[in-house]
Design a protein around this motif. Structure first.
Motif, PDB file in Angstrom:
ATOM      1  N   VAL A   6      18.715  20.325   4.778  1.00  0.00           N
ATOM      2  CA  VAL A   6      19.873  19.482   5.090  1.00  0.00           C
ATOM      3  C   VAL A   6      20.136  18.493   3.951  1.00  0.00           C
ATOM      4  N   LYS A   7      19.084  17.897   3.393  1.00  0.00           N
ATOM      5  CA  LYS A   7      19.251  16.967   2.275  1.00  0.00           C
ATOM      6  C   LYS A   7      19.888  17.650   1.073  1.00  0.00           C
ATOM      7  N   VAL A   8      19.465  18.855   0.789  1.00  0.00           N
ATOM      8  CA  VAL A   8      20.020  19.602  -0.338  1.00  0.00           C
ATOM      9  C   VAL A   8      21.495  19.912  -0.099  1.00  0.00           C
ATOM     10  N   VAL A   9      21.840  20.328   1.110  1.00  0.00           N
ATOM     11  CA  VAL A   9      23.227  20.638   1.433  1.00  0.00           C
ATOM     12  C   VAL A   9      24.103  19.386   1.308  1.00  0.00           C
ATOM     13  N   VAL A  10      23.621  18.245   1.769  1.00  0.00           N
ATOM     14  CA  VAL A  10      24.381  16.998   1.671  1.00  0.00           C
ATOM     15  C   VAL A  10      24.592  16.610   0.215  1.00  0.00           C
ATOM     16  N   ARG A  11      23.570  16.736  -0.613  1.00  0.00           N
ATOM     17  CA  ARG A  11      23.710  16.408  -2.042  1.00  0.00           C
ATOM     18  C   ARG A  11      24.731  17.307  -2.728  1.00  0.00           C
ATOM     19  N   VAL A  12      24.683  18.603  -2.417  1.00  0.00           N
ATOM     20  CA  VAL A  12      25.620  19.543  -3.031  1.00  0.00           C
ATOM     21  C   VAL A  12      27.047  19.231  -2.602  1.00  0.00           C
ATOM     22  N   ARG A  13      27.262  18.939  -1.325  1.00  0.00           N
ATOM     23  CA  ARG A  13      28.603  18.601  -0.839  1.00  0.00           C
ATOM     24  C   ARG A  13      29.112  17.313  -1.475  1.00  0.00           C
ATOM     25  N   LYS A  14      28.258  16.301  -1.613  1.00  0.00           N
ATOM     26  CA  LYS A  14      28.651  15.029  -2.247  1.00  0.00           C
ATOM     27  C   LYS A  14      29.032  15.266  -3.704  1.00  0.00           C
ATOM     28  N   TYR A  15      28.242  16.077  -4.395  1.00  0.00           N
ATOM     29  CA  TYR A  15      28.519  16.380  -5.797  1.00  0.00           C
ATOM     30  C   TYR A  15      29.863  17.095  -5.933  1.00  0.00           C
ATOM     31  N   ARG A  16      30.117  18.087  -5.083  1.00  0.00           N
ATOM     32  CA  ARG A  16      31.369  18.841  -5.153  1.00  0.00           C
ATOM     33  C   ARG A  16      32.577  17.968  -4.826  1.00  0.00           C
ATOM     34  N   GLN A  17      32.458  17.097  -3.818  1.00  0.00           N
ATOM     35  CA  GLN A  17      33.555  16.199  -3.484  1.00  0.00           C
ATOM     36  C   GLN A  17      33.822  15.222  -4.627  1.00  0.00           C
ATOM     37  N   GLY A  18      32.752  14.752  -5.281  1.00  0.00           N
ATOM     38  CA  GLY A  18      32.910  13.853  -6.424  1.00  0.00           C
ATOM     39  C   GLY A  18      33.652  14.512  -7.572  1.00  0.00           C
ATOM     40  N   ILE A  19      33.328  15.770  -7.846  1.00  0.00           N
ATOM     41  CA  ILE A  19      34.016  16.512  -8.908  1.00  0.00           C
ATOM     42  C   ILE A  19      35.472  16.752  -8.516  1.00  0.00           C
ATOM     43  N   LYS A  20      35.701  17.132  -7.283  1.00  0.00           N
ATOM     44  CA  LYS A  20      37.055  17.445  -6.817  1.00  0.00           C
ATOM     45  C   LYS A  20      37.983  16.237  -6.911  1.00  0.00           C
ATOM     46  N   TYR A  21      37.513  15.076  -6.484  1.00  0.00           N
ATOM     47  CA  TYR A  21      38.363  13.893  -6.441  1.00  0.00           C
ATOM     48  C   TYR A  21      38.151  12.928  -7.602  1.00  0.00           C
ATOM     49  N   GLY A  22      37.187  13.175  -8.474  1.00  0.00           N
ATOM     50  CA  GLY A  22      36.958  12.302  -9.618  1.00  0.00           C
ATOM     51  C   GLY A  22      36.355  10.965  -9.244  1.00  0.00           C
ATOM     52  N   ILE A  23      35.448  10.964  -8.272  1.00  0.00           N
ATOM     53  CA  ILE A  23      34.847   9.723  -7.787  1.00  0.00           C
ATOM     54  C   ILE A  23      33.337   9.799  -7.946  1.00  0.00           C
ATOM     55  N   HIS A  24      32.754   8.698  -8.447  1.00  0.00           N
ATOM     56  CA  HIS A  24      31.299   8.562  -8.462  1.00  0.00           C
ATOM     57  C   HIS A  24      30.949   7.187  -7.909  1.00  0.00           C
ATOM     58  N   ILE A  25      30.175   7.177  -6.840  1.00  0.00           N
ATOM     59  CA  ILE A  25      29.730   5.926  -6.239  1.00  0.00           C
ATOM     60  C   ILE A  25      28.219   5.996  -6.115  1.00  0.00           C
ATOM     61  N   SER A  26      27.526   4.980  -6.619  1.00  0.00           N
ATOM     62  CA  SER A  26      26.065   4.939  -6.511  1.00  0.00           C
ATOM     63  C   SER A  26      25.653   4.922  -5.040  1.00  0.00           C
ATOM     64  N   PRO A  27      24.577   5.609  -4.702  1.00  0.00           N
ATOM     65  CA  PRO A  27      24.117   5.619  -3.310  1.00  0.00           C
ATOM     66  C   PRO A  27      23.703   4.223  -2.834  1.00  0.00           C
ATOM     67  N   ASN A  28      24.039   3.911  -1.595  1.00  0.00           N
ATOM     68  CA  ASN A  28      23.662   2.650  -0.934  1.00  0.00           C
ATOM     69  C   ASN A  28      24.135   1.410  -1.686  1.00  0.00           C
ATOM     70  N   ALA A  29      25.249   1.495  -2.392  1.00  0.00           N
ATOM     71  CA  ALA A  29      25.740   0.358  -3.161  1.00  0.00           C
ATOM     72  C   ALA A  29      26.876  -0.379  -2.451  1.00  0.00           C
ATOM     73  N   CYS A  30      27.682   0.310  -1.680  1.00  0.00           N
ATOM     74  CA  CYS A  30      28.895  -0.270  -1.118  1.00  0.00           C
ATOM     75  C   CYS A  30      28.698  -0.693   0.333  1.00  0.00           C
ATOM     76  N   GLY A  31      29.307  -1.833   0.675  1.00  0.00           N
ATOM     77  CA  GLY A  31      29.312  -2.304   2.048  1.00  0.00           C
ATOM     78  C   GLY A  31      30.356  -1.551   2.858  1.00  0.00           C
ATOM     79  N   TYR A  32      30.502  -1.924   4.119  1.00  0.00           N
ATOM     80  CA  TYR A  32      31.477  -1.245   4.956  1.00  0.00           C
ATOM     81  C   TYR A  32      32.884  -1.718   4.619  1.00  0.00           C
ATOM     82  N   GLY A  33      33.866  -0.911   4.959  1.00  0.00           N
ATOM     83  CA  GLY A  33      35.257  -1.247   4.703  1.00  0.00           C
ATOM     84  C   GLY A  33      35.723  -0.914   3.299  1.00  0.00           C
ATOM     85  N   LEU A  34      35.004  -0.091   2.554  1.00  0.00           N
ATOM     86  CA  LEU A  34      35.416   0.311   1.208  1.00  0.00           C
ATOM     87  C   LEU A  34      36.748   1.054   1.297  1.00  0.00           C
ATOM     88  N   HIS A  35      37.698   0.693   0.425  1.00  0.00           N
ATOM     89  CA  HIS A  35      39.017   1.311   0.462  1.00  0.00           C
ATOM     90  C   HIS A  35      39.393   1.753  -0.944  1.00  0.00           C
TER      91      HIS A  35
END
Length: 129
Positions: A6-35
């Protein structure tokens, strides 16, 4: 075994979404309500901490300087306009607005509006509570 898969699948999906949308966010860095209203054009958030209810427009780069320990800390209710950049081990207070295409590399007090290269205070945020 299943948890590892499950951890591997989540990492792969996060990586693919980041490439697709051009977004990189460090893990556990952002509080709630990020827009992120406009994701086309890329957003890079490599901060040690990002507060609650922050807004990042397209082309924003929050990054380190020289090593991973030199990352910015961002307070609550901050807004970063299109193309703004923040570098180094600095602290940005609460309710700060960074204008388009500004470069911030020094500490910013709470409730300020920053603009320019290098960014300078041009006023106070009227929405400060």
């Amino acid at each position: 075994m299943f948890v590892h898969l499950v951890k591997v699948v989540v990492r792969v999906r996060k990586y693919r979404q980041g490439i697709k949308y051009g977004i990189h966010i460090s893990p556990n860095a952002c509080g709630y309500g990020l827009h992120i209203p406009h994701i086309v054009g890329g957003v890079i958030i490599n901060a040690s901490r990002v507060g609650n209810y922050c807004i990042f427009n397209t082309g924003v780069v929050i990054g380190n300087k020289d090593c991973q320990e030199n990352r910015p800390t961002i307070g609550d209710n901050c807004e970063f306009a299109i193309g703004s950049k923040v570098y180094g081990k600095i602290t940005i207070g609460d309710n700060v607005i960074v204008a388009p295409n500004s470069v911030v590399y020094k500490d910013v007090e709470s409730g300020m509006v920053m603009s320019g290269v290098p960014a300078q205070v041009i006023g106070r945020n009227k929405k400060t509570v």
